[in-house]
Design an enzyme around this catalytic site. Structure first.
Site, PDB file in Angstrom:
ATOM      1  N   ASP A 210      52.481  87.811  42.633  1.00 42.75           N
ATOM      2  CA  ASP A 210      51.771  86.569  42.882  1.00 42.75           C
ATOM      3  C   ASP A 210      50.441  86.643  42.134  1.00 42.75           C
ATOM      4  O   ASP A 210      50.027  87.713  41.672  1.00 42.75           O
ATOM      5  CB  ASP A 210      51.556  86.410  44.391  1.00 42.75           C
ATOM      6  CG  ASP A 210      50.818  85.137  44.745  1.00 42.75           C
ATOM      7  OD1 ASP A 210      51.076  84.104  44.088  1.00 42.75           O
ATOM      8  OD2 ASP A 210      49.994  85.160  45.659  1.00 42.75           O
ATOM      9  N   ARG A 412      37.017  80.319  32.871  1.00 42.49           N
ATOM     10  CA  ARG A 412      37.598  78.982  32.973  1.00 42.49           C
ATOM     11  C   ARG A 412      36.511  77.977  32.602  1.00 42.49           C
ATOM     12  O   ARG A 412      35.450  77.930  33.225  1.00 42.49           O
ATOM     13  CB  ARG A 412      38.094  78.732  34.402  1.00 42.49           C
ATOM     14  CG  ARG A 412      39.065  79.780  34.858  1.00 42.49           C
ATOM     15  CD  ARG A 412      39.312  79.762  36.351  1.00 42.49           C
ATOM     16  NE  ARG A 412      40.004  78.545  36.768  1.00 42.49           N
ATOM     17  CZ  ARG A 412      40.755  78.475  37.850  1.00 42.49           C
ATOM     18  NH1 ARG A 412      40.903  79.533  38.623  1.00 42.49           N
ATOM     19  NH2 ARG A 412      41.348  77.358  38.186  1.00 42.49           N
ATOM     20  N   THR A 492      53.632  82.201  40.314  1.00 40.89           N
ATOM     21  CA  THR A 492      52.514  81.613  41.043  1.00 40.89           C
ATOM     22  C   THR A 492      52.750  80.134  41.300  1.00 40.89           C
ATOM     23  O   THR A 492      53.459  79.466  40.540  1.00 40.89           O
ATOM     24  CB  THR A 492      51.194  81.813  40.272  1.00 40.89           C
ATOM     25  OG1 THR A 492      50.131  81.154  40.959  1.00 40.89           O
ATOM     26  CG2 THR A 492      51.296  81.246  38.864  1.00 40.89           C
ATOM     27  N   LYS A 614      60.737  81.783  43.628  1.00 37.62           N
ATOM     28  CA  LYS A 614      60.309  83.160  43.396  1.00 37.62           C
ATOM     29  C   LYS A 614      61.447  84.131  43.732  1.00 37.62           C
ATOM     30  O   LYS A 614      61.739  85.056  42.969  1.00 37.62           O
ATOM     31  CB  LYS A 614      59.080  83.490  44.246  1.00 37.62           C
ATOM     32  CG  LYS A 614      57.808  82.758  43.846  1.00 37.62           C
ATOM     33  CD  LYS A 614      56.636  83.193  44.708  1.00 37.62           C
ATOM     34  CE  LYS A 614      55.345  82.501  44.295  1.00 37.62           C
ATOM     35  NZ  LYS A 614      54.179  82.963  45.084  1.00 37.62           N
ATOM     36  N   ASP A 634      50.474  88.471  48.705  1.00 38.56           N
ATOM     37  CA  ASP A 634      49.561  88.582  49.848  1.00 38.56           C
ATOM     38  C   ASP A 634      49.703  87.447  50.856  1.00 38.56           C
ATOM     39  O   ASP A 634      49.032  87.452  51.880  1.00 38.56           O
ATOM     40  CB  ASP A 634      48.114  88.617  49.354  1.00 38.56           C
ATOM     41  CG  ASP A 634      47.659  87.266  48.815  1.00 38.56           C
ATOM     42  OD1 ASP A 634      48.460  86.600  48.124  1.00 38.56           O
ATOM     43  OD2 ASP A 634      46.520  86.872  49.098  1.00 38.56           O
ATOM     44  N   ASN A 637      53.788  82.540  51.388  1.00 32.23           N
ATOM     45  CA  ASN A 637      54.668  81.994  50.358  1.00 32.23           C
ATOM     46  C   ASN A 637      55.262  83.075  49.460  1.00 32.23           C
ATOM     47  O   ASN A 637      56.072  82.779  48.584  1.00 32.23           O
ATOM     48  CB  ASN A 637      53.915  80.965  49.502  1.00 32.23           C
ATOM     49  CG  ASN A 637      52.649  81.538  48.898  1.00 32.23           C
ATOM     50  OD1 ASN A 637      52.152  82.570  49.340  1.00 32.23           O
ATOM     51  ND2 ASN A 637      52.124  80.887  47.897  1.00 32.23           N
TER      52      ASN A 637
END
Length: 1006
Positions: A210, A412, A492, A614, A634, A637
């Site tokens: 993830d 970013r 992700t 996933k 973690d 999901n």
């Protein structure tokens, strides 16, 4: 629904009907209707809270549970829990069945031999061994078969499974006790939550990770910015060299600003000086950040502001403006209140031009206190630059250079611009905007045209660079795992731009890559075409159809297996695929194409994927690559992915404990994965393989001696060893030394294991224990057993003592054979041991001492007198072991047993050394490898078109301008609906998004 207010009476009178779709795993779609008072209201995904969501901007709310328990969308994506077994477990089961067959074969051979012997020679012995009535050669062979089943049963490893579990338990404790995997900040140690998968940690080929909370901390920090052509945020020394910023670097003092955020950190003092000196461009820059957003403020105490941001990066930008003197204080649907350098200023909010994934920008139109109309805009550089005024061309070139630097650092970026608007034009534009927003046909298209019209001719202010903070050591960990030939795929739910940006930050994506393929089509045909084009570029001469190698697997070989072979690739490539395209690519007719293309790439990133997708990706690789997989995450999901992989690793982070509770191993930081695999995993695999090889060797050698002896005892099922030796061989004499080897051995220490990740490769190829290795062990045992039987037999045959008496009878030969066997297998253990400890030495010499002590005791006169029938070997030990030729025979036998092994290993090291041999040689020649020196990160100039990434979602513009949303009701006490406290299960609910709320100690009033 908002008309209910906080009235429980109104809630009690509420009477409606909800009709909706059945439970499913679609996270992005919900269809239903609510019938109330004769009217029908539509229900879509915007009106549904998924399990695990966090309530924001309100203390409480009334809601209706539509799906509960296993029917929730999150649980529908979790997948099924399966019992996990290692590949060595499966192989052991197959070998044990084979051993049973081999035992039956040996017993059949010996039974046939007994029948032949009885038929040809049995009559000779009838004078003193008369046969019972009705017993002939055939019946004797039948009885002999079962007698040899009992005698040779030691070839079946009955104690093997118990020993394996002890070894796994010990290696699990090593993980639990490892201080280098302990995270002191959260007081979180590493934990092996299962004891059955340790050795598989040394065979991992694919890691599925993830992103948010696993690779990153999910914390955004304002790092750098470019304003009017000048870059801020970096520090330089007197020689002009760039200085690395660490925790010890002096921070900017914001104490002059009473509304600053104490947690905010910045190190470039020149930016604060520019703001305080009244630089117009710098102040306009932060004014834009304080106005152009959808953040909600909360101020429970005077001067203590808490921002509720839809995305953490937007919160970081508004917090930066707050600390530099432009404090966003409050908002209403029509206004925004900002404190500018200590002065309260109220702006009239005329319009919010919301963000979406196509526009990649958002704008606000405000009227200042002086009546001036201004449009403030922020967004992707590639989008904003197309709408710039020609007068900004020179400034754009300078800012582009800064943007490339920021992108090279993995930051970013967003570009900021503004535009002054005319009052008359604005009135006309607002009228047309109102008409477009009320249109029944093509509403979205008309609004987009109006947004395009007003967002032209922008004036450039600068650019921001926000760092999505990686967890410590993530790039280095990924680099080391890549050197170990482990492929890492990132799965992700984030947007493509965000995932791509993190890929560059982690060094999974690099500028020097040959090409990065992006698959983002919306039809199966286009997805197939893009995958095929990518594959043909990577391997121009490769076959169009996949090369599938079929075989048989399973316990009885009844399961069909398919394996897609890898193709040669010229260059280094990466693949980025979004959720819509992945949904089509996972369909049966496209999944092999996806797998072929993805496996040819060094890096694979899947964006906007659901939890179920996933798990499907993991299952696809497991099925067609026949490789060991590991999934790490973690959040809730990630549970389905963790369950689907061979090994699941949970990170105890900000998103609850769901991933940890479903995992096989857990720790607090991604960087500990390197030590878990390269050190503990490799050691566990190495120890288990050594144990299995040695265990089978000592048992087969022990049993084969019985087999050869059968040809010299008329196949009479006579044992070659003393019955007490047979009983104690596995239980006492050889049990502890092999456990010492399996618990403490290491070919190189942990520092060298981490320094040379290539040591991990043999585990992936399963070189240390396989069917071929088992056959080699059996052949080695066969050779050793021949030596152990025929050398003592030939040496002692017709030999006499000094006094003329025979040296050897049956009892003396049994003692000699078992002594030679025990010494030979212990010497083999010594050859297999690379790391000697006091425990190993104690177990080895202690076992030999116990053997001689027990032997002399049970062969003594006293034991014979007390238990005559149980200890018939009276005096054998002292009569045999005092003869020099007996000890010379033991020496000769031992040398002949180990000589081929030593010679073979010597030649292998000299002619074809493995990576283990080379590293062990280096380790003997040198001291411990020094840890890599810490150097400032080198400046990378990005050649990417954009470093843009903004994890914002559409719809918040309408939300913050909604009067009902911002309606404040006076707080009053409300009766408790459910007096019963929350159950532990509800308190342990997963959190899918980062909670931005006050800490308990900050909420408490003084």
């Amino acid at each position: 629904m908002g008309d209910l207010g906080d009235s429980i009476d109104s809630l009690a009178r509420f009477n409606g009907t909800v009709l909706c779709e059945p439970p499913n795993n679609r996270l992005d779609k919900f269809t239903g209707t609510l019938s109330l008072n004769g009217e029908t209201y539509s229900l879509d995904n915007d009106k549904v809270l998924l399990r695990g969501c966090t309530l924001r901007n309100t203390e409480w709310c009334f809601g209706l549970v539509v799906f509960g328990g296993p029917d929730t969308k999150l649980m529908q994506n979790c997948g099924k829990t399966t019992f996990k077994r290692t590949s060595i477990d499966h192989l052991m089961n197959v070998l044990v069945l084979s051993i049973f067959g081999f035992l039956a074969f040996m017993c059949t051979v010996l039974a046939i031999g007994n029948g032949i012997w009885e038929y040809q020679q049995g009559s000779v012995f009838e004078a003193f061994l008369p046969r019972p009535t009705g017993v002939n050669a055939g019946f004797s062979a039948f009885l002999t078969f079962w007698s040899y089943v009992i005698i040779l049963n030691t070839v079946v490893p009955i104690s093997l499974y118990v020993s394996v579990e002890i070894i796994r338990l010990g290696n699990s404790y090593y993980i639990d006790w490892d201080r280098k995997m302990y995270y002191p900040r959260n007081d979180t140690p590493a934990q092996a939550r299962t004891t059955t998968l340790n050795e598989e940690l040394g065979q991992i080929k694919y890691i599925f990770s993830d992103k948010t909370g696993t690779l990153t901390q999910n914390i955004m920090t304002f790092n750098k910015c470019s304003i009017n052509g000048k870059s801020y945020g970096e520090l330089f020394d007197f020689s002009g060299q760039r200085v690395e910023i660490t925790e010890k670097t002096e921070r900017v003092d914001f104490s002059w600003n009473k509304l600053n955020d104490p947690a905010f950190s910045f190190h470039d003092h020149s930016l604060v000086e520019a703001v305080r000196e009244g630089n117009q461009e710098v102040q306009a820059f932060f004014r834009l950040l304080a106005l152009c957003h959808t953040v909600m403020p909360e101020e429970k105490k005077e001067g203590e502001l808490y921002y509720q941001a839809q995305s953490p990066d937007e919160g970081a930008l508004v917090t930066a403006a707050r600390n530099f003197g432009f404090v966003f204080r409050s908002r209403t649907p029509e206004s925004i209140e900002v404190v500018e350098m200590g002065t309260k200023v109220t702006y009239e909010l005329l319009a919010v031009l919301d963000f979406n994934n196509v526009r990649k920008r958002m704008s606000v139109i405000v009227r200042g206190p002086d009546g001036k109309l201004t449009l403030f805009c922020k967004g992707a550089d590639t989008i904003i630059y197309e709408r710039m005024h020609p007068s900004c061309n020179k400034l754009m070139e300078v800012t582009t250079g800064h943007l490339n630097e920021y992108a090279g650092d993995g930051l970013r970026t967003l570009v900021l611009a503004y535009k002054d608007l005319d009052e008359a034009y604005m009135q006309d534009w607002k009228q047309r905007h109102h008409e477009a927003s009320c249109a029944m046909v093509d509403r979205e298209e008309k609004l987009d045209e109006l947004y395009e019209e007003v967002e032209k001719g922008l004036m450039l202010l600068g650019a921001t660079a926000v760092e999505d903070k990686l967890q410590d050591g993530v790039p280095q960990t990924i680099e080391q795992l890549a050197k170990a030939d482990i492929k890492i795929w990132v799965l992700t739910g984030d947007k493509q731009e965000t995932a791509e940006n993190i890929g560059y930050s982690c060094n999974m994506l690099r500028e020097e890559m040959t090409e990065v393929f992006i698959v983002a089509s919306n039809t199966p045909e286009e997805v197939k075409k893009e995958l095929q084009n990518a594959r043909r570029k990577m391997s121009p001469g490769g076959p169009e159809e996949p090369t599938v190698r079929r075989g048989m697997g399973g316990l009885f070989g009844c399961t069909r297996t398919e394996m897609v072979e890898d193709q040669e690739v010229d260059g280094v490539y990466a693949l980025i695929i979004n959720g819509h395209s992945l949904a089509y690519a996972l369909e049966k007719d496209l999944q092999l194409e996806l797998l072929r293309t993805a496996c040819m790439c060094q890096t694979v990133i899947c964006c906007r994927v659901t939890p179920l997708q996933k798990a499907q990706v993991v299952e696809l690789v497991k099925k067609y690559k026949q490789a060991i997989t590991l999934a790490i995450g973690d959040g809730a999901n990630d549970v389905s992915m963790i369950k689907a992989a061979h090994i699941g690793v949970g990170i105890s982070g900000q998103e609850g404990m769901q991933a940890v509770l479903s995992s096989d191993f857990s720790f607090a930081q991604f960087r500990y994965l390197q030590r878990l695999l390269l050190v503990h995993g490799r050691w566990s695999y190495l120890r288990m393989c050594k144990f299995l090889r040695y265990f089978f060797y000592k048992n087969f050698t022990f049993t084969f001696v019985h087999f050869w002896y059968a040809f010299f005892c008329g196949f009479s099922a006579q044992t070659v060893y003393d019955e007490w030796f047979i009983t104690l061989y596995n239980l006492v004499y050889t049990a502890l030394p092999v456990l010492g080897l399996s618990l403490f051995d290491q070919d190189v220490n942990d520092r060298w294991s981490s320094q040379y990740p290539q040591l991990y490769t043999p585990g992936q190829l399963n070189l240390y224990f396989s069917k071929k290795a088992f056959v080699r062990v059996v052949m080695h045992s066969c050779y050793s057993s021949l030596i152990l039987f025929f050398i003592p037999w030939a040496a002692m045959y017709d030999t006499v003592r000094d006094d003329g008496k025979d040296v050897v009878d049956y009892q003396s030969f049994a003692l000699l054979a078992q002594t030679c066997l025990l010494i030979a297998v212990n010497i083999q253990l010594c050859l297999d041991t690379h790391y000697w400890t006091a425990v190993n030495q104690f177990f080895l010499w202690g076992s030999l001492s116990v053997y001689f002590a027990i032997t002399f005791t049970i062969y003594s006169n006293g034991m014979f007198l007390i238990f005559t029938s149980s200890f018939p070997f009276i005096g054998t030990a002292r009569n045999s072991l005092n003869q020099p030729n007996v000890w010379l025979t033991i020496l000769l036998t031992s040398i002949l047993c180990v000589l081929p092994v030593v010679a073979y290993r010597f030649l292998c090291i000299q002619l074809s050394p493995t990576i283990n041999d080379k590293v062990r040689y280096k380790m003997r020649q040198a001291a411990l490898p020094a840890p890599a020196p810490r150097r400032p990160p080198a400046r990378r100039i990005s050649t990417r078109r954009s470093g843009y990434a903004f994890s914002h979602a559409q719809g918040y513009g309408d939300l913050v301008t909604s009067g009902r949303f911002l309606l404040r009701r006076p707080l009053k006490s409300r009766p408790v609906l459910f007096p019963q406290a929350d159950s532990p299960l509800s308190q342990n609910q997963p959190q899918l998004y980062r909670t931005i709320t006050e800490e308990p100690e900050e909420q408490a009033s003084p």
